[in-house]
Each structure stands twice: as C-alpha cells, then as structure tokens.
Design a protein around this motif. Sequence first.
Motif, PDB file in Angstrom:
ATOM      1  N   UNK A 180      19.902  67.725 -29.331  1.00 59.36           N
ATOM      2  CA  UNK A 180      18.843  68.472 -28.645  1.00 59.36           C
ATOM      3  C   UNK A 180      18.909  68.332 -27.121  1.00 59.36           C
ATOM      4  N   UNK A 181      20.111  68.239 -26.590  1.00 53.58           N
ATOM      5  CA  UNK A 181      20.282  68.022 -25.162  1.00 53.58           C
ATOM      6  C   UNK A 181      20.394  69.335 -24.393  1.00 53.58           C
ATOM      7  N   UNK A 182      20.325  69.230 -23.064  1.00 53.39           N
ATOM      8  CA  UNK A 182      20.637  70.361 -22.195  1.00 53.39           C
ATOM      9  C   UNK A 182      22.125  70.675 -22.312  1.00 53.39           C
ATOM     10  N   UNK A 183      22.434  71.922 -22.622  1.00 52.03           N
ATOM     11  CA  UNK A 183      23.840  72.326 -22.740  1.00 52.03           C
ATOM     12  C   UNK A 183      24.567  72.089 -21.415  1.00 52.03           C
ATOM     13  N   UNK A 184      23.946  72.473 -20.305  1.00 50.62           N
ATOM     14  CA  UNK A 184      24.612  72.355 -19.001  1.00 50.62           C
ATOM     15  C   UNK A 184      24.779  70.904 -18.576  1.00 50.62           C
ATOM     16  N   UNK A 185      23.713  70.095 -18.734  1.00 50.20           N
ATOM     17  CA  UNK A 185      23.810  68.683 -18.357  1.00 50.20           C
ATOM     18  C   UNK A 185      24.871  67.971 -19.191  1.00 50.20           C
ATOM     19  N   UNK A 186      24.892  68.269 -20.487  1.00 51.86           N
ATOM     20  CA  UNK A 186      25.853  67.614 -21.374  1.00 51.86           C
ATOM     21  C   UNK A 186      27.276  67.987 -21.000  1.00 51.86           C
ATOM     22  N   UNK A 187      27.496  69.246 -20.649  1.00 55.88           N
ATOM     23  CA  UNK A 187      28.835  69.674 -20.240  1.00 55.88           C
ATOM     24  C   UNK A 187      29.299  68.897 -19.009  1.00 55.88           C
ATOM     25  N   UNK A 188      28.385  68.633 -18.079  1.00 56.12           N
ATOM     26  CA  UNK A 188      28.735  67.863 -16.885  1.00 56.12           C
ATOM     27  C   UNK A 188      29.118  66.429 -17.253  1.00 56.12           C
ATOM     28  N   UNK A 189      28.359  65.835 -18.170  1.00 54.51           N
ATOM     29  CA  UNK A 189      28.658  64.457 -18.577  1.00 54.51           C
ATOM     30  C   UNK A 189      29.989  64.392 -19.322  1.00 54.51           C
ATOM     31  N   UNK A 190      30.219  65.349 -20.214  1.00 48.60           N
ATOM     32  CA  UNK A 190      31.487  65.363 -20.957  1.00 48.60           C
ATOM     33  C   UNK A 190      32.662  65.528 -19.997  1.00 48.60           C
ATOM     34  N   UNK A 213      20.858  75.362 -28.357  1.00 46.61           N
ATOM     35  CA  UNK A 213      21.659  76.216 -27.474  1.00 46.61           C
ATOM     36  C   UNK A 213      21.048  77.604 -27.353  1.00 46.61           C
ATOM     37  N   UNK A 214      20.663  78.179 -28.493  1.00 49.46           N
ATOM     38  CA  UNK A 214      20.105  79.535 -28.484  1.00 49.46           C
ATOM     39  C   UNK A 214      18.813  79.622 -27.692  1.00 49.46           C
ATOM     40  N   UNK A 215      17.945  78.628 -27.833  1.00 49.18           N
ATOM     41  CA  UNK A 215      16.674  78.667 -27.125  1.00 49.18           C
ATOM     42  C   UNK A 215      16.877  78.502 -25.621  1.00 49.18           C
ATOM     43  N   UNK A 216      17.851  77.705 -25.233  1.00 44.51           N
ATOM     44  CA  UNK A 216      18.148  77.564 -23.813  1.00 44.51           C
ATOM     45  C   UNK A 216      18.717  78.863 -23.238  1.00 44.51           C
ATOM     46  N   UNK A 217      19.592  79.532 -23.989  1.00 45.52           N
ATOM     47  CA  UNK A 217      20.144  80.805 -23.516  1.00 45.52           C
ATOM     48  C   UNK A 217      19.056  81.863 -23.402  1.00 45.52           C
ATOM     49  N   UNK A 218      18.101  81.856 -24.335  1.00 46.97           N
ATOM     50  CA  UNK A 218      17.013  82.825 -24.290  1.00 46.97           C
ATOM     51  C   UNK A 218      16.140  82.608 -23.058  1.00 46.97           C
ATOM     52  N   UNK A 219      15.912  81.345 -22.704  1.00 46.54           N
ATOM     53  CA  UNK A 219      15.149  81.052 -21.490  1.00 46.54           C
ATOM     54  C   UNK A 219      15.906  81.539 -20.255  1.00 46.54           C
ATOM     55  N   UNK A 220      17.209  81.306 -20.228  1.00 50.52           N
ATOM     56  CA  UNK A 220      17.995  81.771 -19.082  1.00 50.52           C
ATOM     57  C   UNK A 220      17.893  83.288 -18.917  1.00 50.52           C
ATOM     58  N   UNK A 221      17.761  83.998 -20.040  1.00 46.53           N
ATOM     59  CA  UNK A 221      17.723  85.463 -19.993  1.00 46.53           C
ATOM     60  C   UNK A 221      16.440  85.999 -19.377  1.00 46.53           C
ATOM     61  N   UNK A 222      15.350  85.217 -19.437  1.00 46.09           N
ATOM     62  CA  UNK A 222      14.077  85.722 -18.907  1.00 46.09           C
ATOM     63  C   UNK A 222      13.610  85.009 -17.645  1.00 46.09           C
ATOM     64  N   UNK A 223      14.105  83.792 -17.411  1.00 48.10           N
ATOM     65  CA  UNK A 223      13.510  82.949 -16.368  1.00 48.10           C
ATOM     66  C   UNK A 223      13.568  83.576 -14.983  1.00 48.10           C
TER      67      UNK A 223
END
Length: 322
Positions: A180-190, A213-223
Amino acid sequence: MNDSLPDATATSAPIRLLIAAPRGFCAGVDRAIEIVERAIKRYGAPVYVRHEIVHNRFVVDGLKAKGAVFIEELDQVPDGAPVVFSAHGVPKAVPVAATERGLDWLDATCPLVSKVHRQAERQVEAGRHILFIGHMGHPEVIGTMGQVPAGAITLVETVEDVAELKFTDATPLAFLTQTTLSVDDTAEIVEALRTRYPHMVGPKAEDICYATSNRQEAVKAIAKECQLLLVIGAPNSSNSLRLVEVAERLGTPSRLIQRANEIDPSWLDGVTTLGLTAGASAPEVLVREVVERIGELRTVTEETVTTAEEKMIFKLPRQLAD
C-alpha cells in the motif's frame, strides 16, 4: 451527518465535483468483510477479529453491530471461540498459536499480501537477506516480517535509509515492498537500492497492489484540475494517506476525512473544482454521504473520471466457500 452547519447553497457559486474512479473498496477488502460476515452466520456471535479487519471505523462499527469483537492479541480470544485474522496479515506465529489452542481460525489476509509472505519465505530459503520497503509499525509490515526468522529482514522506509545500510556486495540481497505504498516514492527507493546493490534481486511483478496503484493514478488524473482534493479514509490507512500525498506532490491541497461531518465549509472558499476519492477501505456509502454534504453547501455538478476498470475477485477460504 452534521446538520448544524449553515446551508450556503443559495449564496455560493456552483462547484464542479470530480470523483475519481477507481476508488473505495478493493477485492481484498470485499473478501475480508465477507469472511467476517459469513463467519458470524456460520458460528454465531461473537466472532473475534484480531486487529481491525480493515482500517475504517465505519466498517468496523458495522461489523461490531453484527457480532464481531475486535481484539489486538490472540490471548484475548476465549477458548473455543472462532477468530478471524485481518486483511493486513499476521506473523506466522499467530495461526500456529491459534492451532495449538484448538481455536477455529479464518485467515482474511489479502491474497496479494499473502503473495508477499510467500516471496519472503522463498528469498530466505534461497539464502538472501531481505530489504523490505514499508512503514514501521504498520500491521502489514509486522505480518510480513513475522513470516521469516528474526534478523532476516531489514526495513527500509526512505531513500535516506538506503545510505545507512551496511551490506556489502558479497551479501546476497533481495527486496520486497508493502502493498500500500506510494508508487512514485517506492520507485525512488528501489532505484537507490539497485544503484547501491546492483546484485540485489526483486519480485518479477510489482508488490504494490493493483488497487493502490489504480487509486493513485486516478488521483493524478483529477488533481491538477482541482483547488482541493478530499480523500475519504482513516488516519491509520496507509493507502489513504498515500492518496493525500499524491495530490499534494502535484501541488493540490488535500484533506483526509473519515466522514462528511468533518468537512469545514471554509475549505470550499474560492474552490470552483473539487476532487473526491476514497481509500481502499472506505465504502461507497461514505462517498455518497460526502457528495450530499457538498450539495448542502454548494450547487454541485458531478463528474466521474475513470482511469481503470477493476474486475478482480478473490476466493473465500474453503471453510466458507459454500
């Protein structure tokens, strides 16, 4: 809902409400709640549940009303009573102890979390030390770390933590992540881990679950279109907190609320476009409650913005499958 707040509908400008989709319950949450409900029907009340079945007070209170009793430790379960383990997963010692006591137990762990548990076991069996990306103290992290011997996992929470690691190139390493992590933050750590330890192995597919992942992408689409984003979720819900962070990273102020009565009308001052989403543990009834409250304060035009379709269904435990 709080009816004491003033009704500003007649005097305020209309507001455009963008509702993210997907939002709310995921397949793992649906499954966990159904397990508790079916257990109550099968065994009769009370059915004990170790830890909140999901991180949402409205859901937990609803299950309490049906006969669920929520506890934190197994020794709080009376002899002979049925017990359900939460969707976040539990250390391996918990079902072992339940079996030793002769308790009827049901595992509501999300299958995607269980998948990470099995990956942890396999990496340790292969002789690798695990670098686990997650948040200290979260029940999913506690459960995953409890699948393997003590000392076999090192928790990594931030990019800064990577610089503090003392492993050498000769140490066999693998990484796994909380679901349940931030996709972007996790990518930076990896990326930081791979740069420091190129020999480190990882999962074939992303551990962060599809719903997160899907819920984070949906937020990006409207934010970016909104002056404010409301996220319905609990303060101890990791995936809900990540939705707030995703919006704010894009420059959109965001507020985490549990119920509609937490909305301060002043938040809507100057807002012409408002975003709304819900974490994976928040039911749709709370979304509609918030929409109704906004409608009491402003004239609302609703738009649903859909970025993915979710059709995932997880099987129930065999004891309840009939």
